[in-house]
Motif scaffolding. Structure first.
Motif, PDB file in Angstrom:
ATOM      1  N   ALA B 137      -9.055   1.298 -19.479  1.00 26.14           N
ATOM      2  CA  ALA B 137      -9.312   2.065 -20.704  1.00 26.14           C
ATOM      3  C   ALA B 137      -8.292   3.200 -20.846  1.00 26.14           C
ATOM      4  O   ALA B 137      -7.761   3.448 -21.941  1.00 26.14           O
ATOM      5  N   GLN B 138      -8.019   3.860 -19.738  1.00 21.52           N
ATOM      6  CA  GLN B 138      -7.029   4.946 -19.774  1.00 21.52           C
ATOM      7  C   GLN B 138      -5.659   4.424 -20.220  1.00 21.52           C
ATOM      8  O   GLN B 138      -4.997   5.032 -21.056  1.00 21.52           O
ATOM      9  N   GLU B 141      -5.522   3.980 -23.881  1.00 20.25           N
ATOM     10  CA  GLU B 141      -5.382   5.264 -24.588  1.00 20.25           C
ATOM     11  C   GLU B 141      -3.962   5.804 -24.483  1.00 20.25           C
ATOM     12  O   GLU B 141      -3.391   6.271 -25.467  1.00 20.25           O
ATOM     13  N   GLU B 142      -3.445   5.747 -23.286  1.00 22.65           N
ATOM     14  CA  GLU B 142      -2.079   6.208 -23.036  1.00 22.65           C
ATOM     15  C   GLU B 142      -1.047   5.453 -23.862  1.00 22.65           C
ATOM     16  O   GLU B 142       0.058   5.932 -24.098  1.00 22.65           O
ATOM     17  N   LYS B 147      -3.550  -2.779 -26.755  1.00 22.48           N
ATOM     18  CA  LYS B 147      -4.741  -2.233 -27.425  1.00 22.48           C
ATOM     19  C   LYS B 147      -5.853  -3.272 -27.596  1.00 22.48           C
ATOM     20  O   LYS B 147      -7.005  -2.927 -27.799  1.00 22.48           O
TER      21      LYS B 147
END
Lengths: 195, 195
Positions: B137-138, B141-142, B147
């Motif tokens: 998930a990180q 986001e990064e 996606k």
DNA sequence: TAGTATACTGAATAGTCATTCATTTTATTA
DNA sequence: TAATAAAATGAATGACTATTCAGTATACTA
């Protein structure tokens, strides 16, 4: 060792074993339970199988045979490595997802002992992995797969993902069909995590 | 239920169980064999464990605890998702590859029954997968990971690859160190098969 | 030191089941 | 149809082992 000519009775015993073992686990399943469900006497089992463990082996061989022969034929129906991979993923998930009892056996019960796993991996699983690794090698030649792959390694990684999805499905009590994951699996295998 | 204050004896029993079960398999290992190796009487086992199966559970908890606590600490030592993933892969392969007896137990013997696997996957394995899925998930986001991933799905796929490498190592009789595969695994997970 | 609680022991128990085999049933042959 | 072979039966056997618990040893307390 006596036996009836067509495989009727042998098949009945194996079918019964799938149900009983899936339901109670290999060690909780007695030979008498299998015999009862197959509609034969306890002793009859031993006309067809040397011992209880051989039933488990035969179960595996029968199931794995389908993976291999169907796997080959699916692969032969496509030309590009990417499409071949897609077919393998679909076939694997469809075959496992088709019969929950059999899935329990292949994902859980067959992995009982080191000795047992050893035999399995040497024989038929190796053949299955070989099919996958050939597809990887083809993809590398075609230029659609990365050149720095080791096909053997890649085939194990691919199998690992498929196997985990299968195990997860067996353990989950949801009703989602296993083959609905096929696209996600193929995308992951082809593209990985990175953008 | 009596027991000595420090965990000495309990630990001795678990250590003995690892060796015996790895060597003979869970079902071929008698409580007497474990007791003998641990240097205690048969009955003493039952002062520390309700029954034989609870020994196996405890073995698993002890081992999995390390994965989780060390996993968290490794993850916390890095900032980017890619580096965190690298650490998890290294840790997983290193921990499994460190002790072959324990590896046999975790890759083979612990998967005895549906009931058993069910318990395992619900409890600690779930926690481990959660750590991995947070990293995914990180990464999303990064912007370093795609996606369109489902972090839960991805964590299972990652675990599948790691688990298959571990099982393959246990079954292979070569002496190659398991952690030597770390780079190949990370590359595969990040980049996938495609060019 | 006597008394009490804690820890440990290991032989006996109680139940389980894979496997065998003497006997019966069914199929084949002449 | 009688004789023989092939299949199938299922009760009995025999081996195994997790677990218990009455008894013994060790540690602690006053």
């Amino acid at each position: 060792m006596a036996r009836n000519s067509d495989g009727t009775k042998r098949t009945a015993i194996l079918d019964a074993a799938v149900v009983e073992i899936a339901r109670h686990g290999y060690h909780q399943t007695t030979v008498a339970m299998i015999a009862r469900r197959a509609g034969v006497a306890d002793g009859t089992i031993y006309l067809y199988f040397r011992n209880k463990e051989e039933i488990l082996f035969s179960l595996f061989e029968r199931a794995m045979g389908r993976f291999i022969s169907e796997g080959r034929s699916q692969v032969d129906q496509e030309t590009t490595a990417i499409e071949k991979l897609r077919r393998i993923v679909e076939l694997h998930l469809t075959l496992v997802g088709k019969d929950r009892d059999l899935a329990i056996i292949s994902q859980v019960e067959l992995r009982h002992s080191l000795h047992f796993m050893d035999q399995l991996s040497r024989s038929q699983v190796g053949e299955y992995l070989a099919i996958i690794s050939q597809v990887v090698a083809q993809g590398m030649e075609e230029g659609s797969f990365r050149k720095d792959l080791d096909p053997i390694f890649a085939s194990k990684a691919i199998f690992g993902v498929l196997d985990e999805m299968a195990t997860d499905w067996v353990l989950s009590h949801r009703n989602k069909r296993l083959e609905s994951q096929a696209k996600a699996v193929t995308d992951f295998l082809l593209g990985g995590l990175s953008v």
